[in-house]
Design a protein around this motif. Structure first.
Motif, PDB file in Angstrom:
ATOM      1  N   THR A   1      29.532  28.129   7.083  1.00 41.35           N
ATOM      2  CA  THR A   1      30.398  26.809   6.951  1.00 41.35           C
ATOM      3  C   THR A   1      31.591  27.114   6.049  1.00 41.35           C
ATOM      4  OG1 THR A   1      28.815  26.035   5.125  1.00 41.35           O
ATOM      5  CG2 THR A   1      28.341  25.168   7.519  1.00 41.35           C
TER       6      THR A   1
ATOM      7  N   ALA B   1      32.943  37.906  -2.665  1.00 40.54           N
ATOM      8  CA  ALA B   1      32.396  36.710  -3.811  1.00 40.54           C
ATOM      9  C   ALA B   1      31.446  35.927  -3.445  1.00 40.54           C
ATOM     10  CB  ALA B   1      33.868  35.932  -4.033  1.00 40.54           C
ATOM     11  N   LEU B   2      31.406  35.559  -2.315  1.00 43.46           N
ATOM     12  CA  LEU B   2      30.269  34.623  -1.624  1.00 43.46           C
ATOM     13  C   LEU B   2      28.937  35.357  -1.632  1.00 43.46           C
ATOM     14  CD1 LEU B   2      29.860  31.698  -0.285  1.00 43.46           C
ATOM     15  CD2 LEU B   2      29.859  32.992   1.920  1.00 43.46           C
TER      16      LEU B   2
ATOM     17  N   ASN C   1      41.096  30.993   1.724  1.00 40.82           N
ATOM     18  CA  ASN C   1      42.525  30.335   2.252  1.00 40.82           C
ATOM     19  C   ASN C   1      43.625  30.944   1.355  1.00 40.82           C
ATOM     20  OD1 ASN C   1      41.441  29.189   4.528  1.00 40.82           O
ATOM     21  ND2 ASN C   1      41.023  27.446   3.652  1.00 40.82           N
TER      22      ASN C   1
ATOM     23  N   ARG D   1      47.641  29.160   8.097  1.00 37.55           N
ATOM     24  CA  ARG D   1      46.619  28.425   8.662  1.00 37.55           C
ATOM     25  C   ARG D   1      46.562  26.785   8.509  1.00 37.55           C
ATOM     26  NH1 ARG D   1      41.267  31.384   5.921  1.00 37.55           N
ATOM     27  NH2 ARG D   1      41.392  33.203   7.478  1.00 37.55           N
TER      28      ARG D   1
ATOM     29  N   TYR E   1      40.358  39.484  15.561  1.00 35.69           N
ATOM     30  CA  TYR E   1      40.667  39.713  14.246  1.00 35.69           C
ATOM     31  C   TYR E   1      40.186  41.376  14.091  1.00 35.69           C
ATOM     32  CZ  TYR E   1      41.466  35.043  13.476  1.00 35.69           C
ATOM     33  OH  TYR E   1      42.149  33.853  13.253  1.00 35.69           O
TER      34      TYR E   1
ATOM     35  N   ARG F   1      37.128  29.334  -0.257  1.00 35.13           N
ATOM     36  CA  ARG F   1      37.184  30.779  -0.224  1.00 35.13           C
ATOM     37  C   ARG F   1      37.832  31.462   0.890  1.00 35.13           C
ATOM     38  NH1 ARG F   1      31.705  30.812  -2.794  1.00 35.13           N
ATOM     39  NH2 ARG F   1      31.963  31.950  -4.829  1.00 35.13           N
TER      40      ARG F   1
ATOM     41  N   TRP G   1      47.179  40.031   9.926  1.00 40.71           N
ATOM     42  CA  TRP G   1      46.622  38.487   9.897  1.00 40.71           C
ATOM     43  C   TRP G   1      46.812  38.093   8.529  1.00 40.71           C
ATOM     44  CZ3 TRP G   1      46.012  35.673  14.042  1.00 40.71           C
ATOM     45  CH2 TRP G   1      45.864  36.293  15.114  1.00 40.71           C
TER      46      TRP G   1
ATOM     47  N   ASP H   1      34.803  27.729   5.911  1.00 41.16           N
ATOM     48  CA  ASP H   1      35.856  27.633   6.666  1.00 41.16           C
ATOM     49  C   ASP H   1      37.014  28.428   6.569  1.00 41.16           C
ATOM     50  OD1 ASP H   1      34.740  25.350   8.223  1.00 41.16           O
ATOM     51  OD2 ASP H   1      35.273  24.244   6.822  1.00 41.16           O
ATOM     52  N   GLY H   2      37.142  29.114   5.244  1.00 43.20           N
ATOM     53  CA  GLY H   2      38.290  29.932   5.060  1.00 43.20           C
ATOM     54  C   GLY H   2      37.818  31.474   5.309  1.00 43.20           C
ATOM     55  N   ILE H   3      36.637  31.938   5.384  1.00 48.05           N
ATOM     56  CA  ILE H   3      36.234  33.053   5.736  1.00 48.05           C
ATOM     57  C   ILE H   3      36.275  33.470   6.980  1.00 48.05           C
ATOM     58  CG2 ILE H   3      34.608  34.752   5.262  1.00 48.05           C
ATOM     59  CD1 ILE H   3      33.663  33.184   2.524  1.00 48.05           C
ATOM     60  N   LEU H   4      36.926  34.549   7.590  1.00 41.98           N
ATOM     61  CA  LEU H   4      36.661  34.738   9.116  1.00 41.98           C
ATOM     62  C   LEU H   4      35.367  35.594   9.322  1.00 41.98           C
ATOM     63  CD1 LEU H   4      40.212  36.479   9.354  1.00 41.98           C
ATOM     64  CD2 LEU H   4      39.647  34.092  10.390  1.00 41.98           C
TER      65      LEU H   4
ATOM     66  N   GLY I   1      32.930  22.680   4.285  1.00 43.99           N
ATOM     67  CA  GLY I   1      32.217  22.995   5.658  1.00 43.99           C
ATOM     68  C   GLY I   1      31.622  22.360   6.587  1.00 43.99           C
TER      69      GLY I   1
ATOM     70  N   TRP J   1      40.736  24.950   9.226  1.00 42.20           N
ATOM     71  CA  TRP J   1      40.519  25.825   8.234  1.00 42.20           C
ATOM     72  C   TRP J   1      39.842  25.261   6.869  1.00 42.20           C
ATOM     73  CZ3 TRP J   1      40.427  30.872   9.885  1.00 42.20           C
ATOM     74  CH2 TRP J   1      41.289  30.976  11.085  1.00 42.20           C
TER      75      TRP J   1
ATOM     76  N   GLU K   1      37.655  40.137   0.656  1.00 39.36           N
ATOM     77  CA  GLU K   1      37.391  39.833  -0.702  1.00 39.36           C
ATOM     78  C   GLU K   1      36.455  38.354  -1.167  1.00 39.36           C
ATOM     79  OE1 GLU K   1      40.741  41.667  -3.600  1.00 39.36           O
ATOM     80  OE2 GLU K   1      41.298  40.701  -1.531  1.00 39.36           O
ATOM     81  N   ALA K   2      37.039  37.380  -0.197  1.00 44.45           N
ATOM     82  CA  ALA K   2      36.438  36.165  -0.262  1.00 44.45           C
ATOM     83  C   ALA K   2      34.926  36.059   0.131  1.00 44.45           C
ATOM     84  CB  ALA K   2      37.177  35.058   0.658  1.00 44.45           C
TER      85      ALA K   2
ATOM     86  N   GLU L   1      40.660  40.693   6.945  1.00 47.31           N
ATOM     87  CA  GLU L   1      41.489  40.067   6.070  1.00 47.31           C
ATOM     88  C   GLU L   1      40.842  39.099   4.815  1.00 47.31           C
ATOM     89  OE1 GLU L   1      41.659  40.251   9.216  1.00 47.31           O
ATOM     90  OE2 GLU L   1      43.496  41.534   9.225  1.00 47.31           O
ATOM     91  N   THR L   2      39.556  38.618   5.090  1.00 52.73           N
ATOM     92  CA  THR L   2      39.077  37.987   4.042  1.00 52.73           C
ATOM     93  C   THR L   2      37.823  38.262   3.453  1.00 52.73           C
ATOM     94  OG1 THR L   2      37.896  36.607   5.877  1.00 52.73           O
ATOM     95  CG2 THR L   2      39.997  35.483   4.949  1.00 52.73           C
TER      96      THR L   2
END
Lengths: 455, 455
Positions: B237, B283-284, A166, A131, B213, A164, A106, B239-242, A358, A158, B279-280, B276-277
C-alpha cells in the motif's frame, strides 16, 4: 531596507518598486476571506530574483549577516499564505532557477524555479510525466509544489507527495553567514516538504516519473450526486482502468464552470481516462447510469478541478468560501452521502478521489456562502460529526492548519538550517511569533477547529 | 478415434502416439493429491497441433460434425485440470499460433498460443510489459492465462485479470459445423476469461500494457512472520514505491527455496522493487526491522512465488499440499495473524499481496502435510472461522472451485458457442456431466467446502 544588505547582493536583480512589492507579496490566500483579512498589508521590502544557485547562496548569507527576514516564492499559487511575508524583509523569487539538472528513465532532477507545466511538457516528449501536479501546473513551480503543496492530479494513482518515494531528493541552502548546501534523501525529504518554505532555500528537487499515457478529458453527468460519488469511487478503485483524475461535483458547482456548459441540475464527474482502456471505462459509466458528455484528447480539463474548482466558483460568486476535509477510509461513500443529505443545501460537495495512506478515499472541498466564524465553526463540527476530518484552510499558521505535524525532529531541523529564525517569522507559532503578535481575524482563524490529517 | 474425423483434419499435424497422448493430457493438477487421483487415467485420443486460425476453424468444424469432444491446451501449466480431457477426444494444442498481431503504445494483440515470456521479452524491448503474469510465464501461453488463470506477478498494482480493463478483447471460434468467429470486447470478455476453456477456442487476445520499470529482485528477512506480513502490507500500500511483487513466506517455506539459501527460522519477503524508488523502499524496510539480503537486477526471483512456491515445496517434500484463500479486506493483517497463531504449526503461510475488488489484500496459499479429507475439511473450516474465504483448489469442476460464478448469461453463452457441449464435457457439473458420472475421490473433492470469492 538596510543598504549594506542591498549592496551585499551585488548584481542579483532586485526591485523595490511598490507595484512589484505588492504583487510579489501576494499569493492565492485571497481564496479565503478570513486569511485575506488576516494577511492584509503584509508586504516585503525588496524582491530578489536570483538566477543561479550561487546567487541564492549569496542571498542566504546576506540575510543571515544582516538579519533580514526572507520568504521563498515560486509562482505564488499557494492557498495558505505560503508566499506572503509576515515580517517584511526579502521575497526571494526562484523563477530564474529553471534548468533541468538531469534526466533518467523514470526520474528527473530540476532546479526549484522551473514551472511544472514546462517541466511536464519536456518530460512528455519522451513518454514520461510527473506523477502528480496541482491544478495550477502551468504557473506553479517545482519548489513551490514540494514546499507548499501536498497532492493533485495523479494522486488517484500515486497517493500524496509525502508518501515514501514521491520525492526522491532535494537540495537546500541554509540561512547562515556561511550557508551550507544540504542534500536530503529518503525519509529526510519530509523535513522540508510541506513546511511552507521555512526550512532553508530549496534549489533542486528530484522526482520519480510516471508513464505518460494518452489521456482523454472526459465528463460524465448523473441525475443524482450520490450515484456520481459511487461511480467516482468505482472508477478510482477500478484497478484495470487507466485514470489520472477523478473529480466529482454536486450541483450547483458544475454551473460555475461556464465554458464547459454542463447540464443544469446534474452532478458532474470530471475525469482523465487512458485511451487504451476507454471501452472498460465506458462499460463502467453505463453500469452506473452515467451519461458521457465529453471524451476528447487532453485539453486542460484539470483546470476545473482541485484548487481551480474553488477559483471558478469564486469568479462566479465572490460570496463563496470553502473547507478542506478528508472522508474516512472505512466508510468513504457513507460519510459523503450523510454529509450531502444533511448539509448539501448549504455546502456544495466537491470531491477529489485520491490515495491516502495506501487506501483510496476522497478529499472534499465543500463550497458555501460565507456568513462568518459562527457558520464556519458550525460546519466544521457538522462534518466532524459524520466522521470527516477537517483541516483548517483559513489560517496561515503552519501547525494550526492541521495538515503538518511539527514534531521535535522538525523543529530541531528548522533550528539547524535557520538558526536565526529568519525564514518568514510568524509562520510557526510559538517558535517565531508574528512581529506585533497575533490578533483579530488572524487569531480567530488560528482558533478555528481542525481535526487534522497530517498530510 | 473416428477415421472420418481424422481425415477431415487434412494436413493439420496430429499425433496418436501413446507418450504424446499421456503428456498432452496432463497439466499441473498433480499439485493436488486429490485431483491427481480424481483425474488419473483421463486421456485424449489424439493431439492436434494447428498452425493457423484457419486450421483451428477446420478443427472446430470437424469436432462439431463428428461429435468429437475437444480440449484447448496451451502449455498445460494450470493447476485445476484445465487441460485434462475428461471425456477423451481431441486435445488442441495451440502453441503453433504464436504471432503478435499488432502493437500499440500501451496495448498488444497476439495469437493465443504465444508464450507469455516470449511476448513479454518482445514488449520490453520498447519499454512496456505485461500488466501481470503467472509464475509460469516462461512456459504459459496467453490463451491459457486468460482462459484458466486469474492474477499473478503485477497484481499488486493492477488487480486481477477479471477487473475491467485488464483484458481488452479476444477472438474465439465457436464449435459448430460452420464455426463463427466472435470478437468479444468490454465486459463480454469475462464470458470466456477463467471459464477453463469450455467456451469456444480462443485464437487472439488483446491486452493493455504496463510500463517496464527497471525491476530489482529483492529479499527481506524478518525474525518474526507477523512483522513480515505487516511489512508486506505497508509496501503493497506504499503508493509512492514502485513494486511488482510482494510475496511473504513463513518459515519453513523459505527453506524449500534451496538455491536461495535463506536463513533458517526466518520469514522471508520476496519482492520486485523499482530501481528509481529503491531508497524509499530501503527506508520502509528499516522502519519494519527487516534485513535486506538481496537486491539485484531482475534474475527470475518470481519463480519462487505464486504457483511456483507450491512447486518448490512439493519438490522438497512430496507430502505437502495446499489451500487457496483470500484474507478479508477489512482486517487483512488481523486475520493473517490469527490464522498464523492458531494454525501456523500445521499450515505454513504463503501470502501474495494483490489488489482485489479495488482494495489491497493478500491471497494465501498455506502449505501443509496432507493427511486426508478430514484434515482438509477441518482446515477449511478453521480458516473460514477467522473470516478468510476459501476456494476449493482440489476439484476440477468449474463451479465447485468457488472462483467463478456461473450465472445464466454464462450458461447461455456456453450453449451458443458450444451447442453440442463438446468442450471438455464433465467440467461444468449439471450442464454436461462427466461420462460415467462422478464418484470416488472426484466426488469427495467436489464436496469440499468452499466459501468462494468469485475471481
Amino acid at each position: 531596507m538596510n543598504d549594506a544588505f542591498i549592496s551585499a547582493l551585488g548584481d542579483i536583480p532586485h526591485s523595490r518598486d511598490a507595484a512589484a512589492l505588492r504583487v510579489k507579496s501576494a499569493d492565492f490566500s485571497w481564496f479565503s476571506p478570513i486569511m485575506s483579512a488576516a494577511l492584509a498589508g503584509r508586504l516585503a521590502e525588496v524582491v530578489l530574483s536570483p538566477r543561479t544557485e550561487e546567487e541564492v547562496v549569496r542571498i542566504a548569507s546576506a540575510c543571515a549577516r544582516h538579519r533580514v527576514p526572507l520568504v521563498a516564492r515560486g509562482a505564488g499559487t499557494g492557498n495558505f499564505g505560503q508566499a506572503v511575508p509576515l515580517a517584511g524583509g526579502a521575497v526571494v523569487e526562484m523563477l530564474g532557477l529553471e534548468k533541468m539538472v538531469w534526466r533518467r528513465p523514470w526520474s528527473v532532477r530540476a532546479q526549484a524555479g522551473i514551472r511544472l507545466g514546462a517541466l511536464d511538457d519536456e518530460l512528455r516528449k519522451s513518454g514520461q510525466e510527473l506523477r502528480m501536479h496541482p491544478s495550477t501546473k502551468r504557473l506553479a513551480t517545482l519548489g513551490g509544489f514540494v514546499g507548499g503543496g501536498h497532492a493533485g492530479v495523479g494522486s488517484v494513482n500515486w497517493g500524496i507527495l509525502r508518501d515514501r518515494g514521491n520525492i526522491l531528493g532535494l537540495k537546500l541552502i541554509t540561512i547562515e553567514e556561511t550557508p551550507r548546501l544540504l542534500e536530503l534523501r529518503g525519509d529526510d525529504v519530509n523535513l522540508v516538504h510541506h513546511a511552507y518554505g521555512v526550512n532553508g532555500l530549496v534549489t533542486e528537487v528530484e522526482l520519480p516519473l510516471a508513464p505518460a499515457y494518452e489521456w482523454l478529458d472526459t465528463i460524465v453527468v448523473f441525475d443524482c450526486f450520490e450515484r456520481a460519488a459511487e461511480f467516482g469511487m468505482a472508477l478510482a478503485t477500478g484497478d484495470g482502468i487507466l485514470k489520472k483524475l477523478v473529480s466529482v461535483h454536486a450541483w450547483p458547482i458544475p454551473g460555475f464552470f461556464k465554458p464547459l456548459q454542463l447540464p443544469a441540475g446534474k452532478a458532474a464527474a470530471l475525469l482523465m481516462i487512458g485511451a487504451e482502456t476507454r471501452e472498460a471505462f465506458e462499460a463502467l459509466a453505463r453500469a452506473f447510469g452515467g451519461e458521457i458528455t465529453l471524451c476528447v484528447p487532453e485539453a486542460g480539463l484539470y483546470e476545473y478541478t482541485w484548487g481551480h474548482t474553488t477559483m471558478h466558483a469564486l469568479r462566479a460568486d465572490r460570496s463563496l468560501t470553502y473547507l478542506v476535509c478528508i472522508f474516512p477510509r472505512e466508510d468513504t461513500l457513507g460519510a459523503i452521502k450523510r454529509v450531502h443529505a444533511k448539509l448539501g443545501e448549504e455546502a456544495f460537495l466537491h470531491l477529489e478521489y485520491k490515495r491516502f495512506n495506501g487506501y483510496m478515499t476522497a478529499e472534499g472541498v465543500p463550497l458555501f456562502r460565507y456568513q462568518g466564524f459562527e457558520q464556519m465553526t458550525r460546519l466544521y463540527k457538522a462534518f466532524e460529526a459524520e466522521g470527516v476530518r477537517i483541516a483548517n484552510a483559513h489560517t496561515f499558521l503552519l501547525q494550526n492548519g492541521g495538515m503538518k505535524e511539527l514534531d521535535a525532529a522538525q523543529i530541531a531541523f528548522k533550528r539547524s538550517v535557520d538558526p536565526q529564525l529568519l525564514m518568514n517569522p510568524g509562520k510557526v507559532a510559538g517558535l517565531d511569533d508574528l512581529p506585533g503578535g497575533i490578533s483579530g481575524t488572524a487569531l480567530e482563524a488560528a482558533q478555528l477547529p481542525a481535526s487534522g490529517w497530517a498530510y
